[in-house]
Design an enzyme around this catalytic site. Structure first.
Site, PDB file in Angstrom:
ATOM      1  N   ALA A 325     -20.715  43.193 -36.444  1.00 26.04           N
ATOM      2  CA  ALA A 325     -20.527  43.030 -37.896  1.00 26.04           C
ATOM      3  C   ALA A 325     -19.074  42.699 -38.223  1.00 26.04           C
ATOM      4  O   ALA A 325     -18.427  41.944 -37.497  1.00 26.04           O
ATOM      5  CB  ALA A 325     -21.022  44.268 -38.620  1.00 26.04           C
ATOM      6  N   SER A 326     -18.531  43.308 -39.268  1.00 29.21           N
ATOM      7  CA  SER A 326     -17.232  42.878 -39.783  1.00 29.21           C
ATOM      8  C   SER A 326     -16.064  43.150 -38.840  1.00 29.21           C
ATOM      9  O   SER A 326     -14.986  42.572 -39.020  1.00 29.21           O
ATOM     10  CB  SER A 326     -16.956  43.540 -41.138  1.00 29.21           C
ATOM     11  OG  SER A 326     -17.836  43.036 -42.118  1.00 29.21           O
TER      12      SER A 326
END
Length: 455
Positions: A325-326
């Site tokens: 993810a981020s």
């Protein structure tokens, strides 16, 4: 004629009497020949085997298990050690069928077991043979005391100590430390040439498995001479067991406790804390977890079912691959700077949505033109969508590989650690038979899609 017949019979009797000594001598020689042949057979041909059998009846080998090395945190706090347990055995050669009922009833009272259960265990043990058979494991202190108080009346039974693994903090760092359990007969056949015994315990996972050779130590024992009643006459030899070596880990107990507490509110998750200067692991926690102490005495059926439930408590999620993810936006930032298309002061547009080739992607905020530090601070998806498309998938995945993504870390848990995944153009064509599209670059730039890393 009658006189001649009498003389002839008398001569025959005298002749028979002359041959009697020869017959007796032949019988004596034959008897001694049989005895001599039997002695030659017993003493020369089969002598070594019978001496071995005699020694087995006269000599008892009492093994001394090694104490497994301790596991310590970076400050010397004990994470795993050993404890002494007591098991009760019966020596079948000292208990005949007439004596068994009395001993059985006394043991049933001592152990709070039914006589029928003890009869069942005895029959099961008799089918396997052996010098002694296990009646009960891990006796309570009061049971051990009662046994020694009644030892005179419990002839044919004995209590023997056993060294078990102990984890004083229970579930804490269970996946990292691992657990031990007894050898199976199949494993013993493979490991007996490495000085393992059937009573040995072996590391099954985590540090216990990886550093098995360092931790296990070596067996010792006593060689005892016993009489026909099994009573010890003297000690013929004594070899002390050699303890395993202690192992100091990079783990920090206090930080590990904080990580465990942080995961108390989730059903599934993992936390890994690294020293940013050295990469040393200071904490590693995974949920759900388990208590490794249950393996020291062997899990019950109920405990085993809980350990194998669908949530997989034995799985170390800190070593499994998940979409980053981020956190992957750091990789995208590095790739952008290394590509030469962006500089330290460059800015990119942040919008609430981003549309490209007929597809639209939403963002959780619009900040206008912002720099990389700001884009990372607010975790702007739209900025990194644009950056990923501008630099292209080759630059993105090349930077990721140089930073170690898509490969194992070199952590000792090589067999447990997933290598991760960088699903690039070659991978997609090979696995799905489809060409790379812009949506693949967009999702990869924010750590989604076919990108997996371990925590």
């Amino acid at each position: 004629m009658a006189i001649i017949g009498l003389l002839r019979r008398a001569n025959q009797r005298r002749s028979g009497m002359r041959h009697q000594p020869m017959v007796l001598l032949a019988l004596v020689l034959a008897s001694f020949g049989v005895i001599a042949a039997r002695l030659i057979w017993l003493q020369l041909i089969e002598g070594s085997r019978y001496r071995e059998l005699a020694d087995e009846n006269r000599i008892r080998l009492v093994p001394r298990p090694p104490i497994r090395g301790r596991l310590l945190d970076r400050d010397g706090e004990v994470l795993a050690s050993s404890r002494l347990a007591h098991n009760l055995y019966v020596l079948p050669r000292l208990v005949n069928h007439r004596q068994w009922p009395q001993l059985r009833d006394r043991l049933a009272d001592l152990l709070a077991l039914s006589p029928l259960e003890l009869d069942r265990r005895r029959l099961e043990a008799a089918s396997k043979g052996g010098y002694r058979w296990l009646v009960a494991r891990n006796l309570k202190p009061e049971q051990v005391l009662r046994f020694y108080e009644q030892a005179v009346e419990l002839n044919g039974a004995e209590v023997d100590p056993e060294v078990l693994r102990a984890y004083p903090h229970g579930r804490l760092a269970a996946h990292l430390l691992g657990y031990t359990s007894g050898l199976t007969e199949q494993e013993y056949d493979q490991l007996k040439n490495q000085s393992y015994r059937l009573q040995d315990r072996i590391g099954r996972s985590g540090v216990e498995q990886i550093y098995e050779k360092r931790l296990r130590g070596s067996w010792g024992g006593q060689q005892l001479e016993v009489n026909a009643m099994g009573e010890v006459q003297r000690v013929l030899g004594d070899k002390p067991a050699q303890a395993g070596r202690d192992l100091s880990l990079t783990l920090d107990l206090s930080l590990q406790q904080v990580a465990e507490k942080a995961l108390d509110q989730v059903q599934k998750g993992a936390i890994v804390a690294l020293d940013p200067q050295t990469g040393a692991i200071r904490a590693m926690a995974s949920r759900p977890n388990f208590d490794p102490n249950v393996f020291s005495t062997g899990p019950s059926v109920a405990q085993w079912n809980l350990l194998n439930r669908p949530e997989a408590p034995l799985l170390n999620r800190a070593l499994q691959g998940f979409p980053p993810a981020s956190t992957f936006k750091i990789v995208t930032s590095v790739a952008a700077l290394e590509s030469g298309q962006y500089g330290p002061e460059s800015q990119e547009l942040s919008t609430e949505s981003f549309c490209f080739e007929g597809l639209c992607y939403r963002d959780h905020g619009a900040y206008g033109k912002i720099s990389f530090p700001m884009a990372l601070q607010v975790s702007s998806n739209s900025v990194f969508y644009r950056v990923g498309l501008k630099i292209g998938p080759d630059a993105l995945f090349d930077a990721a590989r140089r930073m170690g993504y898509g490969s194992r870390t070199g952590f000792e848990f090589e067999t447990e650690e997933a290598p991760g995944l960088l699903g690039d153009q070659v991978w997609k064509l090979k696995v799905f038979g489809e060409p790379w599209r812009s949506v693949d670059t967009i999702t990869a730039a924010i750590g989604q899609g076919a990108v997996e890393v371990t925590p």
